[in-house]
Design an enzyme around this catalytic site. Structure first.
Site, PDB file in Angstrom:
ATOM      1  CD  GLU A   1      -0.657  -7.227  -8.658  1.00 58.63           C
ATOM      2  OE1 GLU A   1      -1.603  -6.439  -7.795  1.00 58.63           O
ATOM      3  OE2 GLU A   1      -1.143  -8.097  -9.510  1.00 58.63           O
TER       4      GLU A   1
ATOM      5  CG  ASP B   1      -6.839  -5.586  -2.649  1.00 65.50           C
ATOM      6  OD1 ASP B   1      -6.434  -5.339  -4.286  1.00 65.50           O
ATOM      7  OD2 ASP B   1      -6.364  -5.920  -2.052  1.00 65.50           O
TER       8      ASP B   1
HETATM    9  C1  GLA Z   1      -2.637  -6.424  -2.087  1.00 66.36           C
HETATM   10  C2  GLA Z   1      -2.990  -4.957  -1.539  1.00 66.36           C
HETATM   11  C3  GLA Z   1      -3.170  -3.882  -2.816  1.00 66.36           C
HETATM   12  C4  GLA Z   1      -2.022  -3.812  -3.903  1.00 66.36           C
HETATM   13  C5  GLA Z   1      -1.495  -5.408  -4.171  1.00 66.36           C
HETATM   14  C6  GLA Z   1      -0.506  -5.375  -4.842  1.00 66.36           C
HETATM   15  O1  GLA Z   1      -3.678  -6.777  -2.811  1.00 66.36           O
HETATM   16  O2  GLA Z   1      -4.148  -5.239  -0.631  1.00 66.36           O
HETATM   17  O3  GLA Z   1      -3.449  -2.815  -1.955  1.00 66.36           O
HETATM   18  O4  GLA Z   1      -1.093  -3.327  -3.097  1.00 66.36           O
HETATM   19  O5  GLA Z   1      -1.413  -6.419  -3.152  1.00 66.36           O
HETATM   20  O6  GLA Z   1      -0.828  -4.555  -6.361  1.00 66.36           O
END
Ligand code: GLA
Length: 364
Positions: A12, A148
């Site tokens: 994360e 994502d």
């Molecule tokens: C969000 C962002 C991702 C990532 C997460 C944290 O979901 O869209 O790109 O940085 O937070 O891991």
């Protein structure tokens, strides 16, 4: 066309430092029905949104609305040389909105897929993911990493994806279907501060790395916190201001935990995998400062429940959901424990879902 949401198992706040992550797509999708138009306008309406969106492919502009994710995907596809055609779109989503399960990436991926197909381009899932990412990060301006859209476009049933966000390679990591289950609990805390807090973390990582380089800690050629390891923590502690040191320590530890978690799951060492999730939660809470009391509470409830290997917040934090790695036979009981315990402390029941790692976006 469908594009799923995602849950990140571990890794994360590493993607924008070119680190490692291990997400999976989930069996909750955004669906888009589409019909071609004869011109260069895209009209989209959503069963979940009051206002529709209307775009002119020759004058795409950001409007601060959900339709920006469609416009962003269109903008990125055209910028990559794929000329598009107008369309009528009907959107509906079973990915809970604002819960940290990437409803926005699912929309961007679905839009990229549908608009490219309608215009006759058969793009690879990776090209779809890249377009959705460029749209959300650049056009919409979220500044997020690739986690994502890659999960939504490239997911595989019963697998997680081991993503190296530096070279953007993706390896399938089997998740031991039948041996583990994934519970997701929604804290009900909407992520209203997420935008500002997220951008602040992205900036802090850049500053932490710049300070490490200025102090001569990073090797020549190093580009991001990804290039630093545990051996450099004492030097970083001495050179960086405390907040930046804590942010760097999270990213460095988290990259190592992704590798360890993947190995633990592959070896069937689920207690070890669970312990790594708990370490991540502590790091996100104490070093990265993206947890909130409701998420901490759900994690504590999960961790105390028989049959739960480990818990942590998933996604950007500041609200949204927790993830619990559980024994499938105990899933119902752990879900009951989460609902009852949260009701007792916070006066409301969280929504709890059993999610299954699913295939990435597809036409059918
Ligand atoms: C969000 C962002 C991702 C990532 C997460 C944290 O979901 O869209 O790109 O940085 O937070 O891991």
């Amino acid at each position: 066309m469908r594009a799923p949401g995602r849950v990140n198992l571990i890794g994360e706040h590493t993607d924008y430092s070119e680190g490692l992550a291990l997400p999976c797509a989930i069996d909750r999708d955004t669906l888009v029905l589409a019909a071609p138009r004869g011109d260069r306008r895209v009209r989209a309406c959503s069963l979940e949104q009051e206002r529709g969106a209307e775009l002119d492919l020759d004058a795409l502009a950001r409007r601060g609305e959900w339709g920006d994710y469609v416009a962003g995907a269109a903008f990125a596809l055209e910028a990559a040389g794929h000329r598009l055609a107008g369309a009528e779109l009907l959107v509906t989503s079973r990915v809970p909105l604002g819960a940290g399960l990437s409803s926005s990436a699912a929309l961007g991926v679905a839009a990229a897929l549908v608009l490219s197909r309608l215009a006759g381009h058969a793009l690879t899932p990776r090209a779809i993911a890249e377009a959705a990412h460029a749209g959300e990060s650049g056009f919409v301006g979220v500044g997020c990493g690739i986690l994502d859209p890659f999960a939504s476009a490239l997911g595989r049933r019963d697998h997680a994806l081991f993503i190296d966000c530096r070279d953007r390679s993706v390896e399938l990591a089997p998740l031991g279907a039948g041996r583990v289950a994934l519970l997701v609990a929604h804290s009900g805390v909407t992520r209203s501060l997420a935008g500002a807090g997220y951008r602040e973390r992205v900036a802090e990582c850049a500053r932490a790395f710049a300070a490490a380089r200025a102090a001569g800690i990073a090797a020549p050629g190093a580009r991001t916190l990804r290039d630093l390891g545990p051996a450099q923590l004492p030097a970083l502690a001495a050179a960086l201001e405390p907040v930046l040191f804590r942010r760097a320590r999270h990213v460095i530890g988290e990259n190592a935990r992704v590798v360890a978690f993947r190995a633990a799951v592959a070896a069937g060492a689920l207690a070890d995998a669970g312990a790594l999730l708990r370490e991540t939660q502590a790091s996100l809470r104490d070093d990265y400062a993206v947890s909130v009391p409701e998420l901490d509470r759900l994690c504590a409830l999960g961790d105390a429940a028989p049959g739960c290997h480990g818990s942590r917040l998933t996604g950007a934090g500041f609200g949204g959901c927790t993830l619990h790695l559980v024994d499938p036979a105990a899933a119902d009981e752990v879900a009951r424990t989460l609902r009852a315990g949260f009701l007792a402390s916070h006066g409301r029941q969280p929504e709890v879902w059993l999610v299954r790692p699913a295939d990435g976006a597809s036409v059918a």
